[in-house]
Enzyme design. Structure first.
Site, PDB file in Angstrom:
ATOM      1  N   CYS A  24       1.040  -1.080   0.116  1.00 49.01           N
ATOM      2  CA  CYS A  24      -0.059   0.023  -0.088  1.00 49.01           C
ATOM      3  C   CYS A  24       0.674   1.165   0.097  1.00 49.01           C
ATOM      4  O   CYS A  24       1.822   1.377   0.907  1.00 49.01           O
ATOM      5  CB  CYS A  24      -0.829   0.067   1.406  1.00 49.01           C
ATOM      6  SG  CYS A  24      -2.027   1.573   1.457  1.00 49.01           S
ATOM      7  N   ILE A  25       0.463   2.077  -1.105  1.00 51.65           N
ATOM      8  CA  ILE A  25       1.525   3.244  -1.226  1.00 51.65           C
ATOM      9  C   ILE A  25       1.569   4.320   0.028  1.00 51.65           C
ATOM     10  O   ILE A  25       2.543   4.924   0.368  1.00 51.65           O
ATOM     11  CB  ILE A  25       1.474   3.771  -2.640  1.00 51.65           C
ATOM     12  CG1 ILE A  25       2.519   4.970  -2.651  1.00 51.65           C
ATOM     13  CG2 ILE A  25       0.090   4.406  -2.821  1.00 51.65           C
ATOM     14  CD1 ILE A  25       2.572   5.330  -4.287  1.00 51.65           C
TER      15      ILE A  25
END
Lengths: 130, 143
Positions: free
Chosen positions: A78-79
């Site tokens: 997840c960025i």
């Protein structure tokens, strides 16, 4: 059966990451398909390319990479959860004016939409949390 | 969805009677929030997950259980630690069409909370309804 794994635990802090990796290897060994491991919350630390654990401990980051290399398991990070914890690839490092980067392939920074898709695409999404 | 209806005939000694069944519409994604709004970012990141899923057009339901119920108390905004808090995210749920919001009755009772004090309009559900909610969603995620 088609599996996905959601990992929320940081490596070397609690059991979550160790169990997730063992589970991943086991389902593959039993002939199931593992589409992707999604790293979220503190789980993003599993993608730290600079991790250097003592030699007599399992190397979790290398363990995940090996799953990708040998079995084509996608490693999605997840960025948003990664950036705020100092985990970024070369592209993001450039964008944020940082020297050096802490995430590299086969880990890929991606959005939470990928996690929703993974969960709905697979027969089972198994969560490992701290 | 109607809190007042859910509370009709409320009787502390018999929590089952305070509960209603969840709305009949089932969803694709059920996000269960069981951690307190402060102290860890799990609840906030669970809510983020729900918003993203809704933004991608998925039908999302929320279930608050255990310590997660604290998020529904008023005043869970930005605090001394500089954390964002969860209140602003809860206020966005309506905009994302997330309106199936359930709270487990026994958790509320245990924490001494009344559904009428909560910041959102919620369905108070009993243990059997929690089972039903889990069974009726394609994907269940626990935070």
């Amino acid at each position: 059966m088609r599996y996905g794994i959601l990992l929320l635990g940081a490596p070397y802090s609690n059991q979550a990451a160790h169990s997730a990796l063992r589970f991943a290897r086991t389902i593959i060994a039993r002939g199931h398909q593992l589409d992707s491991v999604f790293f979220y919350h503190e789980g993003v630390h599993n993608a730290a390319r600079l991790a250097a654990p003592p030699q007599d401990e399992p190397h979790l980051v290398d363990g995940w990479a090996e799953l990708q290399r040998e079995h084509g398991v996608k490693l999605d990070v997840c960025i948003a959860a990664a950036l705020r914890r100092g985990l970024m690839d070369e592209e993001q490092a450039g964008r944020h004016g940082k020297e050096g980067h802490s995430v590299e392939r086969p880990f890929e920074l991606t959005g939470l939409g990928q996690l929703v898709d993974l969960g709905l695409r697979c027969d089972r999404l198994v969560t490992f949390a701290p | 969805m109607n809190v007042n209806k859910a509370n009709e005939g409320m009787n502390d000694s018999n929590i089952a009677h305070t509960s209603i069944t969840p709305p009949s519409a089932t969803g694709e994604l059920l996000v269960i929030l069981g951690h307190a709004p402060h102290g860890s970012s799990l609840l906030r990141e669970g809510l983020d997950m729900a918003l993203v899923a809704a933004a991608f057009g998925r039908r999302v339901s929320l279930l608050f259980m255990g310590q997660g119920c604290w998020a529904l108390q008023p005043g869970q905004g930005e605090g001394a630690l500089g954390q964002k808090g969860t209140q602003s995210t809860l206020e966005m749920l309506e905009m994302y069409d997330i309106d199936n919001i359930m709270v487990e009755a026994e958790s509320l009772e245990r924490l001494g909370l009344e559904s009428s004090d909560l910041v959102l309009s919620v369905s108070v559900v009993d243990a059997a309804s929690v089972q039903q909610a889990i069974a009726s969603h394609t994907l269940v995620m626990n935070f």
